[in-house]
Scaffold this motif. Sequence first.
Motif, mmCIF file in Angstrom:
data_model
loop_
_atom_site.group_PDB
_atom_site.id
_atom_site.type_symbol
_atom_site.label_atom_id
_atom_site.label_comp_id
_atom_site.label_asym_id
_atom_site.label_seq_id
_atom_site.Cartn_x
_atom_site.Cartn_y
_atom_site.Cartn_z
ATOM 1 N N GLN A 15 0.848 -1.191 0.000
ATOM 2 C CA GLN A 15 0.000 0.000 0.000
ATOM 3 C C GLN A 15 0.883 1.240 0.000
ATOM 4 O OE1 GLN A 15 -3.341 0.090 2.806
ATOM 5 N NE2 GLN A 15 -2.835 2.225 3.276
ATOM 6 N N ASP A 16 0.752 2.044 -1.038
ATOM 7 C CA ASP A 16 1.591 3.226 -1.196
ATOM 8 C C ASP A 16 3.068 2.816 -1.121
ATOM 9 O OD1 ASP A 16 -0.704 4.810 -1.384
ATOM 10 O OD2 ASP A 16 -0.827 5.038 0.779
ATOM 11 N N LYS A 17 3.809 3.328 -0.153
ATOM 12 C CA LYS A 17 5.231 3.001 -0.041
ATOM 13 C C LYS A 17 5.499 1.859 0.940
ATOM 14 C CE LYS A 17 6.718 7.722 -1.098
ATOM 15 N NZ LYS A 17 7.486 8.907 -0.625
ATOM 16 N N ALA A 18 4.437 1.274 1.490
ATOM 17 C CA ALA A 18 4.593 0.236 2.516
ATOM 18 C C ALA A 18 4.397 -1.159 1.929
ATOM 19 C CB ALA A 18 3.592 0.466 3.636
ATOM 20 N N THR A 19 5.259 -2.077 2.359
ATOM 21 C CA THR A 19 5.105 -3.497 2.062
ATOM 22 C C THR A 19 5.023 -4.243 3.377
ATOM 23 O OG1 THR A 19 6.394 -3.309 0.011
ATOM 24 C CG2 THR A 19 6.133 -5.515 0.947
ATOM 25 N N CYS A 20 3.992 -5.077 3.521
ATOM 26 C CA CYS A 20 3.773 -5.804 4.773
ATOM 27 C C CYS A 20 3.634 -7.299 4.507
ATOM 28 C CB CYS A 20 2.504 -5.333 5.474
ATOM 29 S SG CYS A 20 2.448 -3.574 5.853
ATOM 30 N N PHE A 21 4.074 -8.100 5.456
ATOM 31 C CA PHE A 21 3.761 -9.521 5.510
ATOM 32 C C PHE A 21 3.092 -9.763 6.855
ATOM 33 C CE2 PHE A 21 6.497 -10.004 1.907
ATOM 34 C CZ PHE A 21 6.104 -11.196 1.304
ATOM 35 N N PHE A 22 2.078 -10.645 6.878
ATOM 36 C CA PHE A 22 1.369 -10.890 8.123
ATOM 37 C C PHE A 22 0.814 -12.310 8.170
ATOM 38 C CE2 PHE A 22 -1.710 -9.393 5.066
ATOM 39 C CZ PHE A 22 -2.861 -10.115 5.316
ATOM 40 N N ASN A 23 0.563 -12.782 9.374
ATOM 41 C CA ASN A 23 -0.012 -14.104 9.603
ATOM 42 C C ASN A 23 -1.525 -13.997 9.427
ATOM 43 O OD1 ASN A 23 -1.140 -16.448 10.790
ATOM 44 N ND2 ASN A 23 0.676 -16.726 12.073
ATOM 45 N N ASN A 24 -2.038 -14.524 8.309
ATOM 46 C CA ASN A 24 -3.456 -14.361 8.008
ATOM 47 C C ASN A 24 -4.357 -15.289 8.810
ATOM 48 O OD1 ASN A 24 -3.531 -16.947 6.541
ATOM 49 N ND2 ASN A 24 -2.406 -15.865 4.940
ATOM 50 N N ALA A 102 14.300 -9.715 7.578
ATOM 51 C CA ALA A 102 15.289 -10.699 8.009
ATOM 52 C C ALA A 102 14.942 -11.268 9.384
ATOM 53 C CB ALA A 102 16.676 -10.068 8.032
ATOM 54 N N GLU A 103 14.547 -10.407 10.321
ATOM 55 C CA GLU A 103 14.193 -10.911 11.647
ATOM 56 C C GLU A 103 12.922 -11.753 11.584
ATOM 57 O OE1 GLU A 103 13.542 -9.424 16.284
ATOM 58 O OE2 GLU A 103 14.000 -7.959 14.725
ATOM 59 N N PHE A 104 11.961 -11.321 10.785
ATOM 60 C CA PHE A 104 10.721 -12.068 10.613
ATOM 61 C C PHE A 104 11.011 -13.474 10.092
ATOM 62 C CE2 PHE A 104 6.733 -13.211 8.539
ATOM 63 C CZ PHE A 104 5.758 -12.712 9.396
ATOM 64 N N ALA A 105 11.875 -13.573 9.081
ATOM 65 C CA ALA A 105 12.216 -14.874 8.501
ATOM 66 C C ALA A 105 12.933 -15.762 9.518
ATOM 67 C CB ALA A 105 13.077 -14.675 7.259
ATOM 68 N N ILE A 121 4.373 -12.165 13.810
ATOM 69 C CA ILE A 121 2.981 -11.883 13.475
ATOM 70 C C ILE A 121 2.889 -11.054 12.192
ATOM 71 C CG2 ILE A 121 0.804 -10.931 14.305
ATOM 72 C CD1 ILE A 121 1.903 -13.281 15.980
ATOM 73 N N ALA A 122 3.630 -9.960 12.123
ATOM 74 C CA ALA A 122 3.587 -9.097 10.938
ATOM 75 C C ALA A 122 4.801 -8.172 10.929
ATOM 76 C CB ALA A 122 2.300 -8.263 10.919
ATOM 77 N N TYR A 123 5.144 -7.699 9.731
ATOM 78 C CA TYR A 123 6.148 -6.643 9.647
ATOM 79 C C TYR A 123 5.765 -5.674 8.551
ATOM 80 C CZ TYR A 123 8.581 -8.575 5.491
ATOM 81 O OH TYR A 123 8.910 -9.007 4.227
ATOM 82 N N ASP A 135 8.954 -1.792 10.957
ATOM 83 C CA ASP A 135 8.300 -2.137 12.217
ATOM 84 C C ASP A 135 8.043 -3.644 12.241
ATOM 85 O OD1 ASP A 135 7.298 0.768 13.186
ATOM 86 O OD2 ASP A 135 6.998 0.552 11.020
ATOM 87 N N LEU A 136 7.993 -4.196 13.443
ATOM 88 C CA LEU A 136 7.764 -5.637 13.615
ATOM 89 C C LEU A 136 6.736 -5.876 14.706
ATOM 90 C CD1 LEU A 136 8.751 -8.605 12.945
ATOM 91 C CD2 LEU A 136 10.239 -8.360 14.945
ATOM 92 N N LEU A 137 5.808 -6.797 14.425
ATOM 93 C CA LEU A 137 4.822 -7.234 15.406
ATOM 94 C C LEU A 137 5.090 -8.708 15.677
ATOM 95 C CD1 LEU A 137 2.258 -6.059 16.857
ATOM 96 C CD2 LEU A 137 0.921 -7.086 15.000
#
Length: 255
Positions: A15-24, A102-105, A121-123, A135-137
């Motif tokens: 979304q816009d300049k943000a890329t996120c990965f999350f646990n759906n 990297a930390e998420f992986a 959970i998400a980044y 940011d990291l969740l």
Amino acid sequence: MSQAINSEQFSKLEQDKATCFFNNTLITNFTVEMLNPSYWQKAGAVTGSAQGRGTTWFVAYHDQNNRQHDWVLRHYYRGGLIGKIIRDSYWFNGLKNTRAAAEFALLRHMQTLQLPSPEPIAYRVIHHGLTYQADLLSSRIQHAEDLVAILTKKPLTDEVWQRIGATIKRFHHHGIYHHDLNSHNILLDDKEQVFLIDFDRGELRTNPVNTHWKQANMARLQRSFLKELNKLAQFYFTEQNWQTLMAGYQKNTPK
């Protein structure tokens, strides 16, 4: 703790300049704003905070089955002298090389190994031309305190010190390098089970020849105990405690 990681349980959102990965499987209504403290503050879901380089936020989330999950939201900040000038911007060299990705992986990998560490959970990575912010969740370890907080109040038994050493050995056995292994990043829960947290700049190192990093990790941890011992008026740590921790590290046969 997760028994296995299914790649289908993680989704990507741009979304816009943000890329996120999350646990759906945990967040069915994910939005980019969930990586902002203000989102949780407006929802009345902030349960606490902690101060480090910046503020770490503790939040409570209710999933589609109304089960509560306790999470930690952390923004990435630079340390050292450069952090006083460039507080939270990093050079962008591809999404997978960002601190958050990297930390998420690495956290995902540790979950497959059933290592006692937070669940990712998400980044979010916000890309600004040559730089990015992130940011990291992740999950919060329940009913736990870090070793510094505990050792200001009471000593630990030899059994617990050995368990700390044995737990670190498990991570090292699987090639998990913790960039900042210190007494603040080791937690004990109310059953005195050991957890490691904060794997920013951590790596997977599987080269059987290069094991120097393991000794360097332990030396860094020892220095952190001595630093707190010299700084705090009351801190229950002795040389014998360290030797007991190392005995647990050396005799353990990891699984």
